[in-house]
Design a protein around this motif. Structure first.
Motif: not given
Ligand SMILES: Cc1cc2nc3c(=O)[nH]c(=O)nc-3n(C[C@H](O)[C@H](O)[C@H](O)COP(=O)(O)OP(=O)(O)OC[C@H]3O[C@@H](n4cnc5c(N)ncnc54)[C@H](O)[C@@H]3O)c2cc1C
Lengths: 479, 364
Positions: A76-80, A115-117, A137-139, A144-148, A155-157, A209-211, A330-332, A419-422
């Protein structure tokens, strides 16, 4: 496991024909931004990065990969924060970035098809026009994308009251490992047969893969107010959290920060946090105007009774946003007081908070690494941020070991390692602490049911069983 | 909080779950199918059961309940009534309002069938409340998934997967779930209205910030229930109008427990789980609408294929919930990819198909 049966050049040719040259990245320099997710200590370069634009393209690309034994890592957005989206050296990164359209909003049914992006926040922005929003509402919601979110069950606050991603998704379209389209869930609250919706949400891109995603929308509450309460003792703050729940109030959000986090956040956001506090609570109540007024007074009274030395209630939307700003950044903020930080994600029973914080403090002393704690206090999700300097040789390794110990402590007090980061690549080792071989074998059987060749995000989420014994004996030997 | 008698109860109950494990192992060795039975209150549901009964009601009792953590853990055979009583003592409830079926419904059966009452659209089902389970798979392996904390994303969510699986993936032996405080106030308003108009209104009300906790239509009347802070409930009653019911709990109980007149008799009872604002389906027969329009009940003899088509068109799916022919398929036809995935999943838990085979689908 799998053997790739195709060369990079052959695969690139085949995929180029499907998605066009503009949607394929072959050279290392352009691929570089894809080498990691938000947890940049884990890096790997992929063979190819593919950015399909349509479901048919995703299908066809998946089919080629399937037929040729090529691993696929969705992105997705690579914020995982668990190296879940980190590439596989022999595989492709399948970016969903071009799937960025909101397809439909049905305000009457309170449903959006996206769409997931699509970025998490973009859904609420679009739904706002109808007085609706998407609750989790993750921080990271700006990016971040809904697909991620679906892949991580983010989760979120506000999840204490409104639930996690799994509670707010009605269904989605998924492409299986062999390139078939399948509809999971529907527009109703449940679906026939097994609840694949529940199984697949949080499956970290290992099962499909979720589309396309159908999300629930909620009416924007008439009003929301936040109380900030400062305590000179962490245990008092913990008790104050318990008191709110015991009085039958489920706040929209209930967050805690410890002194390091308070100082860093205040320095960054100038939200007016009392920097001398040992613990700070932010408690938001929302609902109808009458309800909010009734609850906000009650919560403030409870906090004062539990020994808060100062309380401040938001009097305007601006003030509410300001009070949250510190927490949300808080993180930054912590990133500014240290060259690097490492964010952990254990959950614990709320009643164990004081104990766990004390233990973390002890470990912090013995490792010589500072820790700032932010805590989704309402639902027991603790984010210790370990401060370190990656340029100091050995410090990252020390940090990782310390982090692992915190997660093991979480399991020991009856909680869990994430709890939420995987789990991703990062927490594979702690999975052995939380699950026994039998349970891990059951997870592998589930994986095989969807992806018998093991091509989807290999090496993540569930650790290999055969390493199990090795890891355990290393641990037993105390190295 | 540990419950009284837990200390000595523990070892006995440990033995019972061991016994269950042994029974599953033996059944597998001998190639016999098992029909998992809790309180037997939902034997009407799903396809006709095959196999030898595996009684689990004896595996009962609340293991821990901590009101401050909003979490209760109990063995599968514990009745919902016992759980509701224990919660009520601390001013809490199961948010999903599942039926107790005259005291016979057990916790395990409630999860396996995923039954929930009128609050479902607002507060979720037991699937949403469940945090962790212990279960015995078809190989006789007892395992633990999830836990007692609100958030847990380690590994696949095997616990929620049990919701609605009708025991075909495992014998659920223990469940932890989230509970909520009893709302401070409640009020129900009723108004005369036809079904089509009611469905529209239910959706409009649900789209506004109001403490709605149930909306149903039956016999020419729409019922709206509000629960929450007293001030908010009062405000909603004023805003939406209608006649305030003096005594409304009997009505909602009748919906949940299926004891209203609508549910009497043995004409086939169809359930259409659909998009909440899907237009009323004019198929004839008598209707009861619940879940803010998302759950529609229909009585009478109908062509299953035709109803299925209508349910799909309405964004959802059909089941023959009760009565009628229970030897054929009673749930919505699954696509070929869905069938493949579901069969694979069944095999991952129960390779020899000994747990409730054919209860959900003939092919599962
Ligand atoms: C500053 C900061 C704060 C954050 N705060 C929170 C928070 O409050 N709560 C929280 O839960 N998380 C938080 N996160 C973590 C992160 O943002 C979440 O995990 C988010 O859901 C990831 O989304 P993404 O689009 O960046 O996914 P990515 O990092 O791109 O991918 C995450 C995972 O999803 C898979 N994936 C992505 N898209 C798809 C798809 N379409 N189909 C199948 N698999 C897919 C990837 O393979 C990967 O395993 C935070 C991260 C940062 C950097």
């Amino acid at each position: 496991m799998n053997e790739t049966t195709i060369s990079k050049a052959q695969l690139a040719d085949a995929i180029r024909q499907l998605v066009g040259a503009d949607n394929l990245i072959i050279d290392e320099e352009t691929q570089k931004p894809y080498e990691c997710d938000g947890l940049s200590v884990y890096c790997e370069m992929p063979m190819l990065v593919v950015l399909p634009e349509t479901r048919e393209q995703v299908r066809a690309v998946m089919k080629i990969c399937h037929d040729n034994g090529v691993p696929v890592v969705a992105r997705g957005a690579g914020t995982g924060l668990c190296a879940g989206a980190m590439p596989n050296r022999d595989g492709i990164v399948l970016s969903l970035a071009r799937f960025s359209r909101i397809l439909e909003i049905d305000p009457q049914a309170r449903i959006a098809r996206v769409e997931p992006g699509v970025r998490n926040l973009a859904i609420s922005e679009a739904a706002g026009e109808y007085g609706l929003y998407y609750a989790p509402d993750p921080s990271s919601q700006i990016a971040c994308t809904i697909g991620g979110n679906v892949a991580e069950n983010s989760g979120g606050v506000h999840c204490l009251k409104y639930g996690l991603t799994v509670h707010n998704i009605l269904g989605f379209e998924m492409i299986t490992a062999d390139g078939e389209v399948v509809q999971i869930g529907c527009e109703a609250f449940d679906s026939p047969g097994y609840d694949l919706n529940a199984l697949l949400i949080g499956s970290e891109g290992l099962l499909g893969v979720v589309t396309e995603i159908t999300v629930k929308l909620l009416p924007t509450p008439e009003k929301a107010r936040v109380v900030m309460a400062a305590f000179d003792d962490v245990e008092k703050a913990g008790n104050a959290v318990a008191a709110v729940i015991a009085n039958g109030i489920i706040p929209a959000g209930l967050e805690m920060m410890d002194s390091h986090a308070i100082v860093a956040a205040e320095d960054f956001a100038k939200a007016g946090y009392p920097t001398e506090a040992k613990a700070l609570l932010l408690c938001e109540v929302d609902g109808t105007i009458e309800e909010v007024e009734e609850h906000i007074e009650k919560v403030e009274k409870l906090f004062l009774e539990q020994g808060a030395f100062s309380c401040r209630k938001s009097e305007s939307e601006e003030e509410r946003a300001l009070l949250w700003k510190g927490r949300k950044s808080a993180f930054p903020a912590v990133g500014r007081i240290s060259p690097d930080y490492y964010c952990m994600d254990g959950t614990i029973p709320r009643s164990k908070l004081a104990h766990v914080l004390l233990e973390i403090e002890k470990m912090s002393d013995s490792y010589g690494l500072r820790v700032a704690n932010v805590f989704h206090a309402g639902d027991g999700n603790l984010h210790p941020l370990i401060l370190f300097d990656a340029n100091v040789p050995g410090e990252l390794e020390k940090t990782e070991e310390f982090g692992g110990k915190i997660l093991e402590l979480s399991v020991d007090v009856g909680g869990c390692i994430t709890g939420e980061h995987g789990v991703g690549k990062e927490k594979l080792r702690q999975m052995y602490k939380q699950f026994n071989d039998r349970e891990l074998a059951q997870f592998h059987a589930i994986k095989d049911a969807f992806d018998p060749q093991g091509l989807l995000n290999p090496g993540k989420g569930i650790p290999e069983l055969r390493h199990c014994q090795e890891y355990r004996s290393i641990e037993a030997e105390g190295c | 909080m540990k419950r009284k008698g837990v200390e000595d109860g523990e070892s006995i109950m440990g033995d019972i779950s061991k016994e269950l494990v042994e029974k599953v192992v033996t059944a597998r060795e001998e190639g016999r199918a098992l029909n998992i039975v809790g309180g037997g209150s939902k034997s009407f549901f799903g396809r006709t059961a095959e196999g030898e009964p595996l009684e689990v009601a004896g595996h009962s009792g609340i293991i821990s309940y901590n009101p401050i953590e909003l979490v209760i853990t109990a063995r599968c055979g514990t009745t919902m009534e016992e759980i509701k009583q224990a919660l009520a003592e601390h001013g809490q409830v199961c948010p999903f309002e599942s039926p107790v079926f005259a005291g016979r419904a057990t916790l395990g059966g409630t999860l396996a069938c995923n039954f929930s009452g009128p609050a479902r659209p607002c507060l979720g089902s037991i699937r949403d409340a469940v945090l962790g389970t212990r279960l015995i798979n078809g190989k006789g392996e007892e395992m633990k998934f999830g836990g007692q904390v609100m958030k847990n994303v380690a590994g696949y969510d095997v616990s929620r997967l049990q919701a609605g699986a009708l025991g075909t993936l495992g014998v659920i032996t223990e469940i932890s779930m989230k509970v909520l405080p009893i709302p401070a106030a409640t009020a129900t308003v009723a108004m005369e209205m036809d079904v089509a108009e009611s469905i529209g209104l239910m959706n409009r009300v649900a789209g506004q910030p109001a403490p709605l906790s149930g909306s149903a239509w039956v016999d020419g009347k729409l019922y709206l229930r509000f629960e929450g802070a007293a001030s908010a409930v009062e405000g909603a009653v004023k805003k939406f109008g209608g006649e305030v019911m003096e005594e409304s709990s009997a009505f909602w109980e009748g919906v949940t427990e299926q004891t209203l007149d609508f549910f009497q008799g043995d004409a086939p009872l169809w359930r259409l789980s659909v998009k909440s604002n899907a237009p009323h389906i004019d198929a004839g027969g008598s209707w009861l609408v619940d879940w803010g329009g998302a759950q529609r009940w229909l009585r009478g003899d109908f062509d299953k294929a035709e109803l299925e088509r209508q349910a799909s068109e309405a964004g959802g799916h059909l089941s023959l919930f009760r009565y009628g022919d229970r030897s054929g398929e009673v749930f919505h036809t699954a696509s070929s990819v869905q069938q493949r995935l579901q069969k694979n999943l069944k095999a991952a838990f129960d390779p020899d198909r000994i747990l409730n085979p054919g209860r959900l689908y003939s092919w599962l």
